[in-house]
Design an enzyme around this catalytic site. Structure first.
Site, mmCIF file in Angstrom:
data_model
loop_
_atom_site.group_PDB
_atom_site.id
_atom_site.type_symbol
_atom_site.label_atom_id
_atom_site.label_comp_id
_atom_site.label_asym_id
_atom_site.label_seq_id
_atom_site.Cartn_x
_atom_site.Cartn_y
_atom_site.Cartn_z
ATOM 1 N N GLU A 28 0.819 -1.219 0.000
ATOM 2 C CA GLU A 28 0.000 0.000 0.000
ATOM 3 C C GLU A 28 0.857 1.275 0.000
ATOM 4 O OE1 GLU A 28 -2.952 -0.321 -0.700
ATOM 5 O OE2 GLU A 28 -3.829 -2.090 0.239
ATOM 6 N N HIS A 67 -2.785 2.041 8.265
ATOM 7 C CA HIS A 67 -3.881 1.287 7.639
ATOM 8 C C HIS A 67 -4.100 0.022 8.444
ATOM 9 C CE1 HIS A 67 -6.347 -0.938 4.907
ATOM 10 N NE2 HIS A 67 -5.407 -1.837 4.678
ATOM 11 N N HIS A 95 -7.346 -3.175 9.626
ATOM 12 C CA HIS A 95 -8.621 -3.811 9.280
ATOM 13 C C HIS A 95 -9.544 -3.838 10.500
ATOM 14 C CE1 HIS A 95 -6.353 -6.119 5.835
ATOM 15 N NE2 HIS A 95 -6.413 -4.807 5.632
ATOM 16 N N GLU A 155 -17.171 11.126 22.700
ATOM 17 C CA GLU A 155 -15.823 11.540 22.308
ATOM 18 C C GLU A 155 -15.672 11.819 20.809
ATOM 19 O OE1 GLU A 155 -12.726 11.820 24.117
ATOM 20 O OE2 GLU A 155 -14.279 12.064 25.633
ATOM 21 N N HIS A 159 -13.088 -3.396 3.739
ATOM 22 C CA HIS A 159 -11.641 -3.643 3.789
ATOM 23 C C HIS A 159 -11.005 -3.119 5.088
ATOM 24 C CE1 HIS A 159 -7.502 -3.617 1.597
ATOM 25 N NE2 HIS A 159 -7.326 -3.520 2.893
HETATM 26 O O1 2HA Z 1 -0.884 -5.264 3.891
HETATM 27 O O2 2HA Z 1 -3.731 -4.677 4.386
HETATM 28 O O3 2HA Z 1 -4.454 -3.596 2.098
HETATM 29 C C1 2HA Z 1 -1.999 -5.946 3.480
HETATM 30 C C2 2HA Z 1 -3.138 -5.038 3.395
HETATM 31 C C3 2HA Z 1 -3.498 -4.585 2.060
HETATM 32 ZN ZN ZN Z 2 -5.628 -3.801 4.016
#
Ligand code: 2HA
Ligand code: ZN
Length: 276
Positions: free
Chosen positions: A121, A144, A146, A174, A215
């Site tokens: 990414e 980033h 999940h 909050e 995602h």
């Molecule tokens: O690194 O999260 O979006 C793997 C991921 C791709």
């Molecule tokens: Zn990801």
């Protein structure tokens, strides 16, 4: 000698910050397998204290030009690597890169042993850094992850930014204080591409948190704690939403959100609250 150098860089504040944060994110269950990636903008002198900033272990082509980031240094997580393994093998799972003059290539200057490459990414990370730095010179972290409930919410809630933001704001007190500008949402897109990077960075001109439907999320901040705290707060709201959805009898009102914003001296996104 090499041992001493290795030991020193691993004890650097930025490295410990990264190691502890990735372990924490894994523990929260948001970074299954190789899910998630972080990039941490380092000051040249921070890197120079531990390693030669001019060396090149390997050159990596970038498919996009980002001259604004020339001679910027980033500690980044590795492509295909698991957050859960970073604490035991930081040098294999993490690396420091320098964006070369012109912003068309990057050089690995530390870590990524055994041929590891920076996160898939990287386009989204670098484009987000450029966008946030243009707005805030103190910006440093792109994260980033999940987040389970925020992903869940992208199946059951509309993906209209204003509505999504209002729901999060109303789930816990909050939220409006932590992200008064709201959250951005891009359409579902293929991860790892320049296109998703551009779409995410475009949103980052107004917000620090961008949801990738089905995602995960991209969050930014001036410190690792700030980026993490932003994501954690939105995720908490999404978790509450998943518990109360369909059963809500009362909620925080728009007037109460106005009062909160005033009390904490933040400016809610224009047009997101109803006039009272
Ligand atoms: O690194 O999260 O979006 C793997 C991921 C791709
Ligand atoms: Zn990801």
């Amino acid at each position: 000698m090499t041992q001493t150098v290795k030991k020193t860089i691993l004890s650097a504040d930025f490295m410990q910050d990264m190691i502890k944060t990735t372990a924490n994110l894994y523990r929260l269950g948001w970074d299954e397998r190789n899910g998630g990636n972080i990039s941490y903008l380092l000051k040249e002198e921070e890197v120079a204290a531990f390693t030669d900033v001019n060396q090149t272990i390997k050159t990596i082509p970038l498919n996009f030009h980002i001259p604004e980031l020339s001679y910027h240094y980033f500690l980044v997580t590795g492509s295909g690597k698991y957050f859960k393994n970073i604490v035991d093998a930081p040098e294999e799972n993490l690396g420091i890169i320098r964006i070369n003059e012109g912003g068309e290539t990057a050089a690995i200057i530390w870590g990524f042993s055994h041929g590891t490459l920076p996160t898939s990414e990287l386009p989204s990370h670098l484009m987000a850094h450029k966008e946030r730095l243009a707005r805030d010179a103190s910006h440093r972290v792109v994260m980033h992850t999940h987040t389970t409930h925020l992903i869940g919410m992208t199946f059951t809630h509309t993906l209209i930014e204003k509505e999504f933001t209002r729901t999060l704001w109303k789930m816990c007190t909050e939220c409006i204080v932590v992200f008064p500008e709201g959250v951005g949402i891009i359409p579902w897109m293929i991860p790892g591409t320049d296109e998703i990077g551009k779409a995410t960075a475009d949103k980052m001109s107004d917000v620090r948190l961008v949801v990738w439907p089905h995602h995960g999320v991209f969050g930014t901040g001036n410190t690792m704690d700030e980026a993490f705290g932003l994501i954690e707060t939105a995720e908490k709201a999404a978790e509450i939403y998943s518990l109360v959805e369909g059963k809500i009898k009362q909620t925080i009102t728009d007037l109460q959100l106005y009062d909160l914003a005033q009390a904490f001296n933040v400016k809610p996104r224009e047009g997101y609250l109803n006039e009272n």
